[in-house]
Design an enzyme around this catalytic site. Structure first.
Site, PDB file in Angstrom:
ATOM      1  N   THR A   1      -6.774 -22.803 -29.254  1.00 48.01           N
ATOM      2  CA  THR A   1      -8.133 -22.249 -29.343  1.00 48.01           C
ATOM      3  C   THR A   1      -9.029 -22.791 -28.252  1.00 48.01           C
ATOM      4  O   THR A   1      -9.938 -22.107 -27.791  1.00 48.01           O
ATOM      5  CB  THR A   1      -8.723 -22.580 -30.731  1.00 48.01           C
ATOM      6  OG1 THR A   1      -7.900 -21.955 -31.701  1.00 48.01           O
ATOM      7  CG2 THR A   1     -10.134 -22.078 -30.883  1.00 48.01           C
TER       8      THR A   1
ATOM      9  N   SER B   1      -0.346 -22.588 -30.761  1.00 49.89           N
ATOM     10  CA  SER B   1       0.572 -23.696 -31.058  1.00 49.89           C
ATOM     11  C   SER B   1       1.428 -23.442 -32.291  1.00 49.89           C
ATOM     12  O   SER B   1       2.384 -24.180 -32.536  1.00 49.89           O
ATOM     13  CB  SER B   1      -0.180 -25.014 -31.185  1.00 49.89           C
ATOM     14  OG  SER B   1      -0.893 -25.063 -32.390  1.00 49.89           O
TER      15      SER B   1
ATOM     16  N   THR C   1      -4.416 -26.418 -32.329  1.00 51.13           N
ATOM     17  CA  THR C   1      -4.541 -27.406 -33.403  1.00 51.13           C
ATOM     18  C   THR C   1      -3.517 -27.221 -34.524  1.00 51.13           C
ATOM     19  O   THR C   1      -3.285 -28.141 -35.300  1.00 51.13           O
ATOM     20  CB  THR C   1      -5.959 -27.355 -34.016  1.00 51.13           C
ATOM     21  OG1 THR C   1      -6.202 -26.023 -34.464  1.00 51.13           O
ATOM     22  CG2 THR C   1      -6.999 -27.765 -32.998  1.00 51.13           C
ATOM     23  N   ASP C   2      -2.918 -26.027 -34.596  1.00 49.01           N
ATOM     24  CA  ASP C   2      -2.053 -25.752 -35.755  1.00 49.01           C
ATOM     25  C   ASP C   2      -0.857 -26.688 -35.850  1.00 49.01           C
ATOM     26  O   ASP C   2      -0.490 -27.112 -36.943  1.00 49.01           O
ATOM     27  CB  ASP C   2      -1.564 -24.302 -35.717  1.00 49.01           C
ATOM     28  CG  ASP C   2      -2.651 -23.321 -36.156  1.00 49.01           C
ATOM     29  OD1 ASP C   2      -3.701 -23.779 -36.625  1.00 49.01           O
ATOM     30  OD2 ASP C   2      -2.435 -22.103 -36.032  1.00 49.01           O
TER      31      ASP C   2
HETATM   32  N1  LIG Z   1      -7.882 -24.111 -33.575  1.00 48.80           N
HETATM   33  C1  LIG Z   1      -6.703 -23.848 -33.075  1.00 48.80           C
HETATM   34  O1  LIG Z   1      -6.328 -24.328 -32.029  1.00 48.80           O
HETATM   35  C2  LIG Z   1      -5.858 -22.907 -33.860  1.00 48.80           C
HETATM   36  C3  LIG Z   1      -5.465 -21.752 -32.980  1.00 48.80           C
HETATM   37  C4  LIG Z   1      -4.029 -21.487 -32.811  1.00 48.80           C
HETATM   38  N2  LIG Z   1      -3.450 -20.953 -34.004  1.00 48.80           N
HETATM   39  C5  LIG Z   1      -3.253 -22.663 -32.256  1.00 48.80           C
HETATM   40  O2  LIG Z   1      -2.944 -23.590 -32.954  1.00 48.80           O
HETATM   41  O3  LIG Z   1      -2.962 -22.671 -31.106  1.00 48.80           O
END
Ligand SMILES: NC(=O)CC[C@H](N)C(=O)O
Length: 326
Positions: free
Chosen positions: A13, A60, A93-94
């Site tokens: 993200t 991710s 972040t996932d």
């Molecule tokens: N906030 C995020 O980074 C989640 C976005 C995405 N699903 C990822 O992990 O890349």
């Protein structure tokens, strides 16, 4: 001389793009390049001399083991360079908790490694990425940060890779350091530390990772009322070397799994009990002889550690000892 910080872009993200500034969920992750991210925060240059590269640009949740092992090898190569003082990894972040812990176990360096992301896309009003990136660079520029193993930083809160967990699906304050508390905070751009992780990491870890390294097949089975014992059969048919159960409470498993589990153990599969509870330790218990307790690792981190341990041993007692060390 300013610290020389190398930024490795992996997507997420923080590199997400949406059609409108108020679109916070309907965006595409992994769209903005690491060069654009660096250019969007001119203040980075005040604190460090910056170089970087795009390693991948993905959501991710699509991180693969091939990319993960390649990332570890790439970071090792960068960390070994004399002209780099610290490394920042921008990442979705996932699956950030898994990447952080894998790097913590496989990259040998005293130099700071900071993994950072964002919860709002780069195009959003009040995007959190730019400040997170600036603080990650300032943290990586602090030589002391290398004493804590790989660190995860978002929302001015510093987590140790072993403990970091995603605890919120969408909000900016999406990560916690489990039950143990943050190792520190960024206060007006300066890291303030409060506690050090005791388990082995980075320069004390016994694993390294070459690009192309193949990790053994280890599945996670989630326990729930009405779960099917056929899942164990399916795992055996897929020739897993390890099984991690996301068990009830203290890693408890339904008694009707006993037969399947004994078959798995009889075939040399290493079985680990973790928990679907959000905290606490899972210890080995006499009711499940030969089954390893995951300590306080999440099932996904227990799985990564087990994949590395299986290089060294398949003996449950020896595996258990590794879980006490890492
Ligand atoms: N906030 C995020 O980074 C989640 C976005 C995405 N699903 C990822 O992990 O890349």
């Amino acid at each position: 001389m300013k610290s020389r910080i190398y930024i490795i872009g992996c997507g997420g993200t923080i590199a997400g793009r949406a059609g409108a500034a108020d679109e916070l969920l309907g965006y595409q992750a992994g769209e903005v390049s690491v060069a654009e991210l660096i250019a969007s925060v001119p203040a980075l240059a005040e604190y460090a001399s910056i170089a970087g590269e795009q390693y991948c640009n993905i959501d991710s949740s699509s991180m693969t083991e091939e990319l993960l092992t390649g990332l570890s090898a790439r970071i090792q190569a960068v960390a070994d360079r004399d002209d780099v003082d610290g490394i920042v990894v921008t990442h979705g972040t996932d699956s950030m908790d898994e990447t952080a812990y894998f790097l913590n176990l496989t990259v040998h360096t005293h130099k700071p490694i900071v993994i950072v992301g964002a919860m709002r896309p780069a195009t959003a009003i009040s995007a959190d990425g730019p400040l997170n990136l600036l603080e990650a660079v300032r943290l990586a520029a602090c030589p002391e940060a290398g004493d804590y193993g790989v660190l995860q930083l978002m929302n001015s809160s510093i987590c140790a890779a072993r403990y970091v967990e995603k605890t919120d699906t969408t909000h900016v304050h999406a990560f916690s350091d489990g039950q143990l508390g943050y190792v520190g905070f960024m206060q007006d751009g300066v890291p303030v530390f409060y506690q050090k992780p005791l388990r082995k990491h980075t320069y004390t870890s016994e694993w390294t990772c070459q690009a192309g390294k193949r990790l053994p097949a280890v599945w996670i089975i989630y326990c729930h009322i009405g779960m099917s014992e056929d899942l164990i059969e399916a795992a055996l048919a897929a020739h897993v070397e390890g099984l991690v159960f996301c068990g009830f409470g203290h890693g408890n498993l339904p008694l009707y799994l006993k037969e399947g589990l004994e078959k798995a153990l009889g075939q040399g599969v290493v079985v680990v009990r973790a928990t679907r509870a959000s905290g606490g330790i899972v210890s080995p218990v006499p009711q499940w002889p030969g089954v390893v307790g995951a300590d306080n690792l999440s099932p996904q981190k227990a799985r990564l550690l087990l994949q590395l341990i299986l290089e060294k041993t398949h003996d449950p007692e020896a595996v258990q000892q590794y879980f006490q060390l890492y």
